[in-house]
Design a protein around this motif. Structure first.
Motif, PDB file in Angstrom:
ATOM      1  N   UNK A  66      45.423  46.323  49.799  1.00  0.00           N
ATOM      2  CA  UNK A  66      45.334  47.185  48.620  1.00  0.00           C
ATOM      3  C   UNK A  66      44.129  46.813  47.772  1.00  0.00           C
ATOM      4  N   UNK A  67      43.838  45.544  47.674  1.00  0.00           N
ATOM      5  CA  UNK A  67      42.658  45.090  46.927  1.00  0.00           C
ATOM      6  C   UNK A  67      41.374  45.637  47.556  1.00  0.00           C
ATOM      7  N   UNK A  68      41.278  45.580  48.867  1.00  0.00           N
ATOM      8  CA  UNK A  68      40.071  46.035  49.563  1.00  0.00           C
ATOM      9  C   UNK A  68      39.887  47.538  49.443  1.00  0.00           C
ATOM     10  N   UNK A  69      40.978  48.296  49.534  1.00  0.00           N
ATOM     11  CA  UNK A  69      40.918  49.739  49.347  1.00  0.00           C
ATOM     12  C   UNK A  69      40.275  50.479  50.506  1.00  0.00           C
ATOM     13  N   UNK A  70      40.042  51.769  50.274  1.00  0.00           N
ATOM     14  CA  UNK A  70      39.501  52.637  51.325  1.00  0.00           C
ATOM     15  C   UNK A  70      38.010  52.897  51.181  1.00  0.00           C
ATOM     16  N   UNK A  73      33.851  51.586  50.313  1.00  0.00           N
ATOM     17  CA  UNK A  73      32.971  50.596  50.936  1.00  0.00           C
ATOM     18  C   UNK A  73      32.416  49.566  49.954  1.00  0.00           C
ATOM     19  N   UNK A  74      33.035  49.426  48.775  1.00  0.00           N
ATOM     20  CA  UNK A  74      32.515  48.485  47.778  1.00  0.00           C
ATOM     21  C   UNK A  74      32.485  47.066  48.333  1.00  0.00           C
ATOM     22  N   UNK A  75      33.581  46.643  48.958  1.00  0.00           N
ATOM     23  CA  UNK A  75      33.659  45.295  49.520  1.00  0.00           C
ATOM     24  C   UNK A  75      32.663  45.122  50.662  1.00  0.00           C
ATOM     25  N   UNK A  76      32.520  46.131  51.490  1.00  0.00           N
ATOM     26  CA  UNK A  76      31.618  46.040  52.642  1.00  0.00           C
ATOM     27  C   UNK A  76      30.188  45.769  52.177  1.00  0.00           C
ATOM     28  N   UNK A  77      29.750  46.539  51.178  1.00  0.00           N
ATOM     29  CA  UNK A  77      28.382  46.380  50.692  1.00  0.00           C
ATOM     30  C   UNK A  77      28.197  45.038  49.989  1.00  0.00           C
ATOM     31  N   UNK A  78      29.232  44.587  49.294  1.00  0.00           N
ATOM     32  CA  UNK A  78      29.155  43.285  48.641  1.00  0.00           C
ATOM     33  C   UNK A  78      29.005  42.167  49.668  1.00  0.00           C
ATOM     34  N   UNK A  79      29.788  42.222  50.734  1.00  0.00           N
ATOM     35  CA  UNK A  79      29.703  41.182  51.770  1.00  0.00           C
ATOM     36  C   UNK A  79      28.348  41.186  52.463  1.00  0.00           C
ATOM     37  N   UNK A 111      44.309  43.194  41.069  1.00  0.00           N
ATOM     38  CA  UNK A 111      43.371  42.095  41.298  1.00  0.00           C
ATOM     39  C   UNK A 111      41.918  42.540  41.137  1.00  0.00           C
ATOM     40  N   UNK A 112      41.644  43.829  41.333  1.00  0.00           N
ATOM     41  CA  UNK A 112      40.270  44.319  41.197  1.00  0.00           C
ATOM     42  C   UNK A 112      39.751  44.152  39.784  1.00  0.00           C
ATOM     43  N   UNK A 113      40.646  44.256  38.803  1.00  0.00           N
ATOM     44  CA  UNK A 113      40.219  44.092  37.416  1.00  0.00           C
ATOM     45  C   UNK A 113      39.901  42.625  37.129  1.00  0.00           C
ATOM     46  N   UNK A 114      40.662  41.743  37.730  1.00  0.00           N
ATOM     47  CA  UNK A 114      40.423  40.317  37.523  1.00  0.00           C
ATOM     48  C   UNK A 114      39.190  39.834  38.273  1.00  0.00           C
ATOM     49  N   UNK A 115      38.999  40.334  39.481  1.00  0.00           N
ATOM     50  CA  UNK A 115      37.834  39.979  40.293  1.00  0.00           C
ATOM     51  C   UNK A 115      37.307  41.241  40.970  1.00  0.00           C
ATOM     52  N   UNK A 116      36.311  41.908  40.407  1.00  0.00           N
ATOM     53  CA  UNK A 116      35.765  43.120  41.030  1.00  0.00           C
ATOM     54  C   UNK A 116      35.312  42.840  42.458  1.00  0.00           C
ATOM     55  N   UNK A 117      35.533  43.793  43.316  1.00  0.00           N
ATOM     56  CA  UNK A 117      35.152  43.598  44.726  1.00  0.00           C
ATOM     57  C   UNK A 117      33.656  43.386  44.870  1.00  0.00           C
ATOM     58  N   UNK A 118      32.871  43.981  44.012  1.00  0.00           N
ATOM     59  CA  UNK A 118      31.409  43.815  44.077  1.00  0.00           C
ATOM     60  C   UNK A 118      30.995  42.370  43.809  1.00  0.00           C
ATOM     61  N   UNK A 119      31.852  41.594  43.099  1.00  0.00           N
ATOM     62  CA  UNK A 119      31.505  40.212  42.771  1.00  0.00           C
ATOM     63  C   UNK A 119      31.454  39.317  44.005  1.00  0.00           C
ATOM     64  N   UNK A 120      32.062  39.759  45.102  1.00  0.00           N
ATOM     65  CA  UNK A 120      32.008  38.960  46.331  1.00  0.00           C
ATOM     66  C   UNK A 120      30.599  38.904  46.913  1.00  0.00           C
ATOM     67  N   UNK A 121      29.719  39.742  46.419  1.00  0.00           N
ATOM     68  CA  UNK A 121      28.341  39.715  46.902  1.00  0.00           C
ATOM     69  C   UNK A 121      27.486  38.658  46.239  1.00  0.00           C
ATOM     70  N   UNK A 122      28.000  38.032  45.194  1.00  0.00           N
ATOM     71  CA  UNK A 122      27.208  37.058  44.443  1.00  0.00           C
ATOM     72  C   UNK A 122      27.150  35.715  45.168  1.00  0.00           C
ATOM     73  N   UNK A 123      25.965  35.162  45.266  1.00  0.00           N
ATOM     74  CA  UNK A 123      25.830  33.784  45.743  1.00  0.00           C
ATOM     75  C   UNK A 123      24.645  33.118  45.057  1.00  0.00           C
ATOM     76  N   UNK A 124      24.918  32.068  44.341  1.00  0.00           N
ATOM     77  CA  UNK A 124      23.918  31.183  43.779  1.00  0.00           C
ATOM     78  C   UNK A 124      24.436  29.769  43.955  1.00  0.00           C
ATOM     79  N   UNK A 125      23.635  28.851  44.482  1.00  0.00           N
ATOM     80  CA  UNK A 125      24.123  27.474  44.615  1.00  0.00           C
ATOM     81  C   UNK A 125      24.431  26.887  43.254  1.00  0.00           C
TER      82      UNK A 125
END
Length: 467
Positions: free
Chosen positions: A428-432, A434-440, A26-40
């Protein structure tokens, strides 16, 4: 390049793969860093119009009070605007796995309460918007609430980033831990608040420890007996709930009131219907109480204007009161975007979601349907009014305390999600790392900006009306 389904779900995980490989794919389909994006979105619904549509089903005389409470601060606005964020989150891509969502997972919707064995536990404690949906939505709302609370407290960028990152990390690490547990072991996990605080004391300041002791004493005092002392009076030899409009209005002073015998007979019928929704032993317990009085009560911020009642019952002795709260439950704000879910009855939706997500729930949870004076049927859920309820004092938190509280809420939310579905793919997607943490943390700040703009629009709309 990610591909998205028509429902916003990312496509691309390998069919038939195990949960670990599937989650990593799933990381290839939706990189964890992309969760940090927000634009209305260009076609983003007007948040004030969303609030107005919601208020159309509320009691008109209480809508101005709701607006007043939401206008008090950006955090107060955020608390009342779950439907606004639901629309925003629906426009963001998700990985696919679904869990039972709180639906309104902000910091003020976690807290302490009494478990059936009379220990003080900590958990999610608001389920008005619960529904099955994408796991990301709860996490993003929680972490955004940390950033917004930090801004309300005047914390600087670094202090807020440490708190938001810590909250996301706690969710990720806890979900990975819970996803590896045997199901029965997971089902027994709960947060013993006293034990948690004992570990926290070593690094807490004296002021923080003193504040907790005061809050603990206040929580232990929040019982039906205390409500009986505070909310009732004796009138012509009969116990009655006091009148304090618009916050507390006895039933005979509302449109639902009629001739006293009719009201009492109607309430007895409703209580009988409610008893049918609870376990047999609890129904037997309730049968030993008698109806005394009821009143409409204003609660919360976003809930203002919904039909919420408190019902006073007395046991076999006059010093044995039980206060129940019956709160209106319509469709979840998530329903237009995540689907209606399994339960058509709004009250049952709330109760079933609470049972699923909480490690220990109020034994008096139940539901009923009421026909109002206009002939319209409305669903309600029922719970105890007060049972050692304990809330964090967000207005007094230091930066380190906000980070610690965010971690507690993040780990608690992970456990609640893990109870409802197989979360191994998510873990498994979130992993070990901190990519997701920083994105959030990045998403939280961007959404806090959006929330401030929406809050300012609400304040300005009130000023325009006043002019």
């Amino acid at each position: 390049m990610s591909r998205h389904g028509g429902d916003g779900t990312v496509q691309g995980a390998r069919d038939g793969a195990g949960p670990d490989a599937d989650g990593r794919a799933l990381r290839k389909a939706l990189p964890r860093s992309a969760h940090g994006d927000w634009e209305p979105a260009a076609d983003r619904p007007d948040p004030l119009r969303l609030l107005e549509r919601q208020e159309a089903t509320r009691l008109a005389e209480l809508v101005p009070l709701r607006r007043e409470r939401m206008a008090a601060s950006p955090f107060a606005f955020f608390r009342g605007a779950a439907n606004v964020m639901a629309a925003d989150l629906a426009a963001t891509p998700v990985t696919g796995p679904r869990v039972q969502l709180c639906g309104d997972a902000h910091l003020a919707n976690f807290g302490g309460f009494a478990a059936p064995d009379r220990t003080l536990v900590f958990d999610v404690n608001d389920f008005d918007e619960t529904a099955p949906g994408p796991w990301e939505w709860d996490v993003k709302r929680l972490v955004a609430s940390v950033a917004i609370a930090g801004r309300d407290r005047g914390f600087d960028d670094g202090q807020r980033e440490r708190a938001t990152t810590a909250t996301a990390r706690a969710y990720r690490e806890a979900l990975r831990r819970f996803s590896g547990m045997r199901l029965l072991d997971l089902w027994s996990v709960r947060v013993d608040l006293e034990g948690t605080v004992q570990r926290w004391r070593a690094r807490a300041s004296r002021d923080e420890r003193d504040r907790y002791e005061r809050n603990l004493a206040k929580a232990h005092g929040k019982t039906s007996l205390r409500a009986f002392e505070k909310l009732t009076e004796t009138v012509d030899g009969s116990v009655r709930i006091v009148s304090d409009p618009p916050l507390l209005v006895p039933i005979e002073e509302t449109a639902a009131g009629g001739a006293a015998p009719d009201v009492e007979a109607g309430m007895r019928g409703l209580l009988a219907s409610y008893r049918d929704s609870v376990a047999g032993a609890t129904a037997n317990l309730l049968s030993r109480y008698r109806y005394v009085h009821a009143a409409r009560k204003v609660v919360g911020v976003g809930s203002v204007g919904t039909r919420c009642w408190i019902v006073l019952l007395l046991g076999e002795r006059d010093d044995d009161p039980l206060f129940l709260q019956a709160k209106e439950a319509g469709p979840s704000v998530l329903a237009p975007y995540a689907g209606a879910g399994r339960y058509r009855h709004g009250g049952r939706r709330v109760v079933e979601g609470q049972w699923l997500m909480q490690a220990a729930s109020d034994v008096l949870l139940g539901w009923l349907t009421v026909t109002d004076p206009a002939g319209e049927k409305r669903d309600f859920y029922v719970r105890q009014l007060w049972d050692w309820k304990m809330s964090a004092d967000l207005d007094e938190m230091a930066p380190t305390a906000l980070a610690a509280y965010g971690q507690l809420c993040g780990a608690t939310l992970a456990r609640a999600h893990a109870r409802s579905a197989d979360t191994r793919r998510i873990a498994a997607y979130l992993g070990s790392g901190d990519v997701f943490d920083r994105a959030l943390a990045r998403f939280a700040e961007a959404y806090a900006d959006q929330n401030e703009r929406d809050h300012a629009a609400l304040v300005e709309s009130g000023a325009a009306v006043a002019r």
